[in-house]
Design an enzyme around this catalytic site. Structure first.
Site, PDB file in Angstrom:
ATOM      1  N   GLY A 132       0.768  -1.322   0.184  1.00 39.36           N
ATOM      2  CA  GLY A 132       0.254   0.100  -0.099  1.00 39.36           C
ATOM      3  C   GLY A 132       0.984   1.272   0.074  1.00 39.36           C
ATOM      4  N   CYS A 163       5.382  -5.784   1.904  1.00 38.55           N
ATOM      5  CA  CYS A 163       5.870  -4.605   1.248  1.00 38.55           C
ATOM      6  C   CYS A 163       5.120  -4.085   2.596  1.00 38.55           C
ATOM      7  CB  CYS A 163       5.435  -3.741   0.268  1.00 38.55           C
ATOM      8  SG  CYS A 163       6.496  -2.383   0.137  1.00 38.55           S
ATOM      9  N   TYR A 164       4.141  -2.722   2.307  1.00 36.70           N
ATOM     10  CA  TYR A 164       3.381  -2.030   3.639  1.00 36.70           C
ATOM     11  C   TYR A 164       2.636  -3.182   4.524  1.00 36.70           C
ATOM     12  CZ  TYR A 164      -0.181   0.571   5.864  1.00 36.70           C
ATOM     13  OH  TYR A 164      -0.612   1.243   6.681  1.00 36.70           O
ATOM     14  N   HIS A 188       8.131  -7.133  -3.385  1.00 38.43           N
ATOM     15  CA  HIS A 188       7.185  -8.474  -4.345  1.00 38.43           C
ATOM     16  C   HIS A 188       6.982  -9.625  -4.920  1.00 38.43           C
ATOM     17  CE1 HIS A 188       4.196  -4.723  -3.132  1.00 38.43           C
ATOM     18  NE2 HIS A 188       5.916  -3.808  -2.878  1.00 38.43           N
ATOM     19  N   GLU A 208       4.994 -11.156  -5.951  1.00 36.83           N
ATOM     20  CA  GLU A 208       3.610 -11.301  -6.659  1.00 36.83           C
ATOM     21  C   GLU A 208       4.250 -10.732  -8.671  1.00 36.83           C
ATOM     22  OE1 GLU A 208       4.202  -9.323  -4.443  1.00 36.83           O
ATOM     23  OE2 GLU A 208       2.925  -7.320  -5.293  1.00 36.83           O
ATOM     24  N   ASP A 248     -17.243 -12.698 -21.998  1.00 40.38           N
ATOM     25  CA  ASP A 248     -18.280 -12.940 -20.496  1.00 40.38           C
ATOM     26  C   ASP A 248     -19.269 -13.897 -20.571  1.00 40.38           C
ATOM     27  OD1 ASP A 248     -15.302 -12.559 -19.846  1.00 40.38           O
ATOM     28  OD2 ASP A 248     -15.689 -10.218 -19.603  1.00 40.38           O
ATOM     29  N   LYS A 299     -10.772 -12.412 -16.212  1.00 44.27           N
ATOM     30  CA  LYS A 299     -10.748 -13.077 -17.169  1.00 44.27           C
ATOM     31  C   LYS A 299      -9.844 -13.921 -17.719  1.00 44.27           C
ATOM     32  CE  LYS A 299     -12.217 -10.999 -20.915  1.00 44.27           C
ATOM     33  NZ  LYS A 299     -13.830  -9.837 -20.495  1.00 44.27           N
TER      34      LYS A 299
END
Ligand code: XMP
Length: 513
Positions: free
Chosen positions: A55, A82-83, A172, A174, A230, A369
């Site tokens: 964040g 992180c945050y 991070h 990710e 979708d 998605k």
């Protein structure tokens, strides 16, 4: 429908959806929930693990996002990123301070060294590259924690309390730039939280079909099919679940690409559903006659779509359920998990509020998605439908610049088909997020054989983008552009010149209108 759940507590970092996608890629279901959600709601999710996201704040700033420390008493493992790492350290008695000078701030690729005895890093090299983005750092780790990684500027790049299952990383995992980030997340999920990997699309499909059958019983279901990914996947799922109780209304406005209407219809032929194709080309082109202003075109098409859908829905009579193809990013972006139903009247082509139905079903609201595409494959939808690029609701009407006529649409359809065909031959689809042809309103002089021509200029457009908010034009190899251009001017009457749009967004937009 209960899966093992990882709770991702959202503190506003830019990569938060990416964390969720990475967790799902590991075969574990997760939900992203705002840090402002009441603790009772978080507990009711019964998570097997919790991830605190990054964040933009400092933990010591007044009003900084936080969480009730009671969360640490649940006996559930926590990974702070992180945050999220700093917040955990701060709440558990460590100290976090602003970097005193630039040398202690880290942004970008940063080599770090790891304690490979730590559960997150076991079986990984003792040194690798991480992606850092922080101005604050942990000065002292809380009681019970040890330092599990460090970099030149960061003495505690990762911390661990293996007894309570609390882990924190300053970098991070990710982000792709963290060399072994996926393995680290996987280790947290499987070795620390004991995930079993019960989130697969095959499993999701079976559970959804069963749940839909139970919910719908013998009632009637209506779905507005646009031909986009979708709504097509939602239709296939409902078709599998309740077959003939489903009516799909496919409004073919005559603004589709070459053969698209037939392809959509053919894709649904194997299911015993009621498929209503409304061929409304004349009606739409009639309304668009003489209209050149782009926003006016959009408005006319949107309104007309609703009128046609409404008329069909009336013919079908009272239905119990309306299906919407809302997906997870729509739910997350709406800010709260409860808001989606309210906006769902408007989020798929702006369906009317007063169609006669009792309840809305959103069977894809948990999926990203790429998961929607996987589910489509699982259901047996053809690849060209499942992997299709985004296509705007107003269709080719906003790719024919100026007045829209049937002749111009047919010309554009042929040229656009050739462009897509040559891209496919060159195996370039993966490198382009959206690509299409635009029929400009400009004519110029050319020469063909021995004769003068005075025909339209066609523009090719292709962009590479993560979110369509910004986009870069694709560097298509010259040979491919040449093949497209040559084939178009030689075989599509009415076009004697082809140009390639080399403008990014901003300042341009993806579509020309
Ligand atoms: P722009 O042109 O705004 O396009 O840069 C960004 C993305 O949005 C799509 N787009 C639309 N989609 N109705 C839609 O459903 C519209 O009126 C519309 N206009 C643009 C565009 O194709 C691109 O993917």
């Amino acid at each position: 429908m209960k899966h093992q759940t990882i709770l991702i507590l959202d503190f506003g970092g830019q990569y938060n959806q990416l964390i969720a996608r990475r967790v799902r890629e590991c075969g574990v279901y997760c939900e992203l929930v705002s840090y402002t959600a009441p603790l009772s709601r978080l507990k009711a999710m019964d998570p097997i693990g919790i991830i605190f996201t990054g964040g933009p704040h400092s933990v010591y700033a007044p009003g900084a996002p936080s969480v009730d420390p009671e969360i640490f008493t649940w006996g559930v493992p926590v990974l702070g990123i992180c945050y999220g790492c700093q917040l955990m350290a701060h709440l558990l008695g460590g100290s976090v301070i602003p970097a005193q000078d630039d040398s202690a701030r880290e942004y970008g690729k940063t080599p770090a060294r790891f304690d490979t005895a730590c559960a997150l890093f076991k079986d990984l090299p003792a040194e690798s590259v991480t992606w850092m983005s922080h101005g604050d750092y942990m000065e002292r780790v809380p009681d019970g924690f040890v330092t599990a990684a460090w970099s030149d500027a960061c003495p505690h790049a990762a911390i661990a309390d293996s007894v309570r299952g609390f882990y924190g990383v300053q970098f991070h995992p990710e982000v792709n730039h963290t060399e072994y980030g996926r393995q680290m997340l996987r280790a947290f999920l499987y070795d620390v939280c004991h995930a079993t990997g019960d989130w697969t699309m095959g499993d999701f499909k079976d559970r959804s079909v069963a749940a839909l059958r139970e919910k719908i019983g013998d009632k009637k279901v209506l779905l507005a099919l646009s031909g986009g990914v979708d709504s097509s996947v939602a239709a296939a799922l409902l078709a599998e679940a309740v077959g003939s109780q489903l009516t799909c209304v496919f409004v073919d406005h005559g603004l589709m690409r070459k053969d698209e209407g037939d392809e959509v219809q053919a894709a649904f032929a194997p299911w015993p559903i009621n498929f209503v194709r409304v061929n409304a080309e004349e009606r739409f082109l009639g309304k668009l006659a003489g209209v050149t202003e782009p926003e006016r075109k959009r408005k006319i098409i949107g309104e007309e779509f609703i009128r046609v859908f409404e008329a069909e829905a009336k013919k079908i009579g009272a239905v119990d359920y309306l299906v919407q193809g809302t997906i997870y990013p729509d739910v997350v972006e709406s800010g709260t998990g409860d808001a989606a139903v309210i906006k769902s009247h408007h989020n798929v082509g702006g369906l009317p509020d007063y169609v006669d139905f009792k309840e809305i079903i959103e069977p894809l609201r948990l999926l990203f998605k790429d998961e929607v595409r996987q589910l489509g494959r699982e259901l047996g939808l053809p690849e060209y439908l499942v992997s299709r690029q985004p296509f705007p609701g107003p269709g080719l009407a906003i790719r024919v610049i100026g007045e829209v006529t049937k002749d111009k649409l047919d010309t554009l359809r042929e040229a656009d088909f050739i462009f897509r065909d040559e891209v496919a031959k060159a195996h370039l689809e993966g490198a382009m997020d959206q690509y299409f042809a635009v029929l400009t309103n400009m004519r110029s002089v050319g020469v063909m054989g021995d004769g003068r021509t005075y025909d339209y200029t066609l523009a090719l457009r292709s962009v590479t983008t993560a979110d369509f908010m910004t986009a870069d034009w694709t560097r298509i190899p010259y040979e491919v552009l040449d093949a497209v251009s040559t084939r178009i001017v030689n075989s599509v009457p009415g076009i004697n010149r082809v140009v390639y749009d080399i403008t990014s967004k901003p300042p341009a937009t993806v579509e020309w209108e």
